[in-house]
Design an enzyme around this catalytic site. Structure first.
Site, mmCIF file in Angstrom:
data_model
loop_
_atom_site.group_PDB
_atom_site.id
_atom_site.type_symbol
_atom_site.label_atom_id
_atom_site.label_comp_id
_atom_site.label_asym_id
_atom_site.label_seq_id
_atom_site.Cartn_x
_atom_site.Cartn_y
_atom_site.Cartn_z
ATOM 1 N N HIS A 115 -31.835 90.338 50.471
ATOM 2 C CA HIS A 115 -33.239 90.675 50.755
ATOM 3 C C HIS A 115 -33.406 91.821 51.740
ATOM 4 C CE1 HIS A 115 -34.640 87.437 48.344
ATOM 5 N NE2 HIS A 115 -34.272 86.471 49.163
ATOM 6 N N ASP A 151 -28.506 84.709 41.785
ATOM 7 C CA ASP A 151 -29.265 83.940 42.767
ATOM 8 C C ASP A 151 -30.689 83.744 42.247
ATOM 9 O OD1 ASP A 151 -29.283 83.128 45.855
ATOM 10 O OD2 ASP A 151 -31.187 84.098 45.389
ATOM 11 N N HIS A 153 -33.483 83.681 43.710
ATOM 12 C CA HIS A 153 -34.476 84.562 44.320
ATOM 13 C C HIS A 153 -34.119 86.016 44.035
ATOM 14 C CE1 HIS A 153 -34.457 80.837 46.785
ATOM 15 N NE2 HIS A 153 -35.766 80.990 46.707
ATOM 16 N N ASP A 231 -28.881 78.284 43.647
ATOM 17 C CA ASP A 231 -30.154 77.621 43.858
ATOM 18 C C ASP A 231 -30.978 77.470 42.588
ATOM 19 O OD1 ASP A 231 -30.153 80.373 44.078
ATOM 20 O OD2 ASP A 231 -31.219 80.440 45.971
#
Length: 288
Positions: A115, A151, A153, A231
């Site tokens: 991020h 991932d 996200h 996740d």
């Protein structure tokens, strides 16, 4: 299989924050106890500012170095966070170098990094580990790097740093809507996004992962960098997806079958089952 780690990455935490030390310590314990894989252990390399500044501004590096206040609600300013962040980057670079030397490599450190943008720490990411490792590979002789990000996200920072760099291609498969809310469409000429709706059936999710990997293979990279997040697991507390351990084994196996040097970095995955999910992925990579 070479696993890069450093116990110091478990030495800090924030009450109630999902990015907890047990995520790493429990996974390390499981990997050390298992007998199925032959694991060699490595340490992060030391990276200097010039390597980090391929991806970030001097101002951003200074802010992380001098941080006295939290960057945002998800990104606390832990004491000495820059040293932890540098080690995490060093783990990514060590894994990249191991892959170029013919080893399957996995970096198991905190904090994660997909991020962090050129100018902003966010989402418990202070520097962008996988982007820095990819740029270091390109600067030291690799002709083309493909980043495969499973991932759950979206890796908005990785995308922003690598956008329109012709020797790097970015493929992200992620839940949408989900934090941070980006990744709804392809951008530039080298960043390709595969948004997945919440509760997408397991079989359909796997088809999307396979399609992204097929598209990656068509770009003919010399090196694959994997942002390995666990996740999208059916019982992860932060997302609403459906994958199981068998899917992570299949992912590792599918990547291995491409026959391209590969290194992976741990990103997300917050369930108690993370150690088993990581082990399943590594078994797939090793064909076990």
């Amino acid at each position: 299989m070479k696993v890069i780690t450093d116990e110091r990455c478990t030495g800090y935490s924030s009450p109630g924050h999902p990015e907890r030390p047990a995520r790493i310590s429990g996974t390390l314990e499981r990997l050390r106890a298992q007998k199925e894989l032959a694991i060699s252990w490595g340490e992060p390399v030391v990276v200097d500012d010039a390597v980090i500044l391929r991806a970030h501004t001097k101002e951003h590096l200074a802010r992380v170095t001098e941080a006295a206040h939290d960057f945002d609600g998800d990104t606390p300013a832990h004491p000495d966070i820059i040293e932890h962040a540098r080690r995490s980057v060093g783990g990514a670079v060590a894994a990249m170098r191991a892959a170029r030397n013919g080893e399957m490599a996995f970096s198991l450190l905190r904090p994660p990094g997909h991020h962090a943008t050129k100018d902003r720490a966010m989402g418990f990411c202070y520097l962008s580990n996988i982007a820095i490792a990819a740029l270091e590979a390109l600067a030291t002789g690799t002709s083309k790097v493909a980043i495969y990000d499973f991932d759950v996200h979206h890796g908005n920072g990785t995308e922003g740093i690598l956008l329109n760099r012709p020797q790097a291609v970015f493929f992200s498969i992620h839940q949408h809507p989900c934090y941070p809310g980006t990744g709804t469409k392809d951008v530039g000429k080298n960043c390709f996004n595969f948004p997945v709706a919440p509760r997408t059936p397991q079989e359909e999710y796997r088809k999307i992962l396979a399609r992204a990997l097929d598209e990656l293979a068509k770009t003919k990279p010399a090196l694959i960098a994997v942002s390995a997040g666990f996740d999208a697991y059916a019982r992860d507390p932060l997302a609403q997806e459906t994958l199981e351990a068998e899917d992570y084994f299949w992912l590792g196996e599918s990547i291995r079958k491409l026959g391209i040097p590969t290194f992976s970095l741990l990103e997300g995955g917050y369930s108690r089952d993370l150690p088993e999910l990581v082990l399943a992925y590594l078994k797939g990579l090793e064909g076990k």
